[in-house]
Design a protein around this motif. Structure first.
Motif, short mmCIF file in Angstrom:
data_model
loop_
_atom_site.label_atom_id
_atom_site.label_comp_id
_atom_site.label_asym_id
_atom_site.label_seq_id
_atom_site.Cartn_x
_atom_site.Cartn_y
_atom_site.Cartn_z
N LEU A 151 1.21 -1.06 -0.22
CA LEU A 151 -0.16 -0.28 -0.33
C LEU A 151 0.91 1.03 -0.26
N LEU A 152 1.72 0.85 1.10
CA LEU A 152 2.83 2.45 1.21
C LEU A 152 3.47 2.72 -0.61
N LEU A 153 3.72 1.63 -1.42
CA LEU A 153 4.88 1.63 -1.99
C LEU A 153 3.65 2.32 -3.67
N VAL A 154 2.88 1.47 -3.55
CA VAL A 154 1.44 2.36 -4.69
C VAL A 154 1.54 3.68 -3.72
N ALA A 155 1.23 4.04 -2.41
CA ALA A 155 1.58 5.44 -1.89
C ALA A 155 2.52 5.60 -3.00
N ILE A 156 3.28 5.80 -2.75
CA ILE A 156 4.47 6.66 -3.11
C ILE A 156 4.77 6.71 -4.61
N VAL A 157 4.69 4.98 -5.57
CA VAL A 157 4.24 5.48 -6.94
C VAL A 157 3.38 6.73 -7.09
N GLY A 158 2.45 6.64 -6.72
CA GLY A 158 1.01 7.67 -6.64
C GLY A 158 1.56 8.87 -6.26
N ALA A 159 2.44 9.84 -5.47
CA ALA A 159 2.95 10.80 -5.53
C ALA A 159 3.60 11.44 -6.01
N ILE A 160 4.11 10.17 -7.01
CA ILE A 160 5.91 10.24 -8.03
C ILE A 160 4.38 10.61 -9.16
N ILE A 161 3.73 11.20 -9.53
CA ILE A 161 2.97 10.51 -10.80
C ILE A 161 2.34 11.74 -11.02
N LEU A 162 1.89 12.00 -10.13
CA LEU A 162 0.44 13.04 -9.65
C LEU A 162 1.81 14.35 -9.39
N ALA A 163 2.73 14.63 -8.66
CA ALA A 163 3.48 15.49 -8.79
C ALA A 163 4.31 15.98 -10.15
N LYS A 164 4.61 14.25 -11.15
CA LYS A 164 5.00 14.32 -12.50
C LYS A 164 4.17 14.56 -13.16
#
Lengths: 174, 363
Positions: A151-164
């Protein structure tokens, strides 16, 4: 000694939590929440769970509260934001959460009166140090632990996608 | 702590009648005062050292004028009393609070920073018995309690109600939170090798001379870990070349712009206390802590307990010298370079060292 500490910490936790709710300035609210979290960490230490206490401090007070402060300061929310308009849905949700919390509290009191719930006395806990937490995480609670990490990994990937999302040509780095 | 309380209770002095709780409170207050005082004295010495070292690196003399004032010895002493005079000046200065500032937060922000740094000293091992609380999660406690310093810094920035201050505070928050990740990760490298988070266990695992120090084990993985740890803690202390939060050419003095007098002195004090803390922390983790570098040479003379604080303080001062050396050698990083260093250089290398040491220990 431990009893005195317990009551002091508990009183500070409750009072600062109340202050957090009643304060109109969001920055003060965050600070009071930090005080609450700090005293709860103290309660963990009293239960011999010093590792949990340190994790609690790092994650909540060190990281999440800093994020809160960051957002509040960037948006520059000042004390004159008086009327917080609660939508009907969030009012219903708040009521629901209150009832769940009250229900849990009464359940615990009832079970302890019946002698069904086991309580850990001050300074008697054995589950909060590093080896026991690690062992439990990798044996009994392996599946929830792994699910939480995915879940945390998904959240991190999601954060990067949103930021980029608005990809620009990168400035020449270093 | 427990032993000390026991000893006092068993002694035949007027203190033996007090209860355990009262004694514990007395000792806590006492240790707190001692550490605050030691930090203040250390800061005076280190500020003097910094000014002298920077001066000699730039081919100047630095402070030379303020000496004892005794007639014959007037000009001897290389200006050793300069920082003492500066400290008195700061204490006597008017304390200015801007009209638009949040007075209460403006007041408590420096003290949050100071407390976060001083509290970490309570687990620092100055010797086998010279540690206030040798708790079993010592290293982790330091990481947890020092993460509070960022709250002090951004509060100072916000409460001053000054754009430079706010920008400095924001930069500092982003910087400290980013660099906490590599600095926390490389601690794992050492913890894996020792199998304990207790400072004295980590130090004792390195007993037996300079070749047993962690920095020379698992070559070159631990050396890389030390470099990462050094750089990351340097950034967390807001020291140059990572001193963007107070970059004087862009932000006047960053989060400390609106501070003067005593409160500004507290910021200064925390910075130098933090440097000392990092020195002790790194030398305990990588440089053998309070053990002597000579091992059993000289008949074990330097291994006697009395030398322990001397060794660890010498090592800490060496690391502080390294920090000053870097400050007066390197230019300041840009914001994007700062983030690049943390996320794309230090963090991946930290993972590599953890993975490498893990594999090495497995086979």
């Amino acid at each position: 000694m431990q009893e005195i500490l317990f009551f002091v910490l508990a009183a500070v936790a409750v009072l600062s939590a109340l202050g957090m709710l009643l304060n109109k300035n969001p920055v003060y609210s965050v600070l009071l929440l930090i005080v609450t979290l700090f005293s709860i960490a103290g309660l963990y230490v009293l239960l011999n769970a010093s590792f949990i206490a340190a994790v609690h401090l790092i994650v909540y007070a060190g990281a999440i509260m800093v994020l809160f402060l960051f957002v509040i300061m960037l948006l520059d929310i000042r004390a004159d934001v008086e009327h917080i308009n609660l939508k009907r849905l969030s009012r219903i949700l708040a009521l629901l959460a209150t009832f769940i919390f009250l229900g849990e509290t009464f359940l615990i009191i009832w079970m302890s009166l019946k002698g069904k719930a086991a309580f850990v006395g001050l300074g008697e806990g054995i589950l909060g140090d590093v080896p026991s937490v690690g062992e439990l995480l990798f044996t009994k609670y392996l599946l929830p632990f792994e699910i939480a990490s995915v879940l945390l990994l998904v959240a991190i990937v999601g954060a990067i996608i949103l930021a980029k999302r608005k990809l620009r040509p990168e400035p020449p780095a270093a | 702590m427990q032993e000390l309380i026991q000893a006092v209770q068993n002694s035949q002095t007027f203190l033996s009648g007090l209860s355990e709780a009262a004694l514990a409170i007395i000792f806590f207050v006492l240790f707190g005062l001692v550490f605050a005082t030691v930090a203040a004295v250390c800061a005076l010495v280190f500020v003097y050292l910094e000014r002298k070292i920077s001066a000699h690196m730039q081919d100047r003399l630095g402070p030379m004028e303020v000496n004892t004032g005794i007639p014959l010895l007037k000009n001897i002493g290389h200006g050793w009393a300069q920082t003492l005079a500066d400290a008195f000046k700061l204490l006597l200065k008017e304390d200015i609070v801007p009209n638009a500032a949040d007075r209460r937060l403006h007041l408590i922000a420096p003290f949050i920073l100071f407390c976060a740094v001083i509290a970490a000293f309570s687990v620092m091992p100055f010797g086998e018995k010279l540690v206030v609380s040798d708790m079993n999660i010592g290293v982790f406690f330091v990481l947890a309690i020092t993460s509070f310093s960022v709250i002090g810094v951004i509060l100072a920035g916000w409460a001053s109600n000054n754009k430079w201050s706010l920008l400095g505070g924001m930069r500092s928050a982003a910087q400290i939170v980013s660099y906490e990740i590599p600095s926390g990760l490389v601690v794992l490298v050492i913890v894996m090798q020792v199998g304990s988070l207790r400072f004295n266990d980590i130090v004792m695992a390195q007993a037996g001379g300079i070749l047993h120090w962690h920095i020379f084990q698992f070559f070159p993985l631990n050396l890389i870990a030390f470099i990462i740890s050094f750089l990351a803690t340097l950034a967390e202390a807001n020291r140059a070349p990572f001193d963007l939060p107070e970059a004087e050419s862009e932000l006047t003095a960053g989060f400390a712009t609106e501070y003067s007098g005593f409160k500004w002195a507290i910021f200064y004090l925390s910075e130098y206390a933090n440097m000392f803390l990092i020195g002790i922390f790194l030398s305990a983790l990588f440089l053998g802590g309070w053990t002597s570098p000579f091992g059993s040479l000289f008949g074990g003379f330097f291994d006697k307990p009395g030398w322990q604080p001397v060794w660890i303080i010498l090592k800490a001062v060496a690391i502080i010298f390294l920090q000053m050396w870097l400050r007066w050698t390197l230019p300041r990083l840009r914001v994007d370079q700062l983030m690049y260093t943390s996320w794309k250089v230090l963090t991946p290398f930290a993972f590599v060292t953890i993975f490498g040491v893990g594999l090495w220990m497995l086979f």
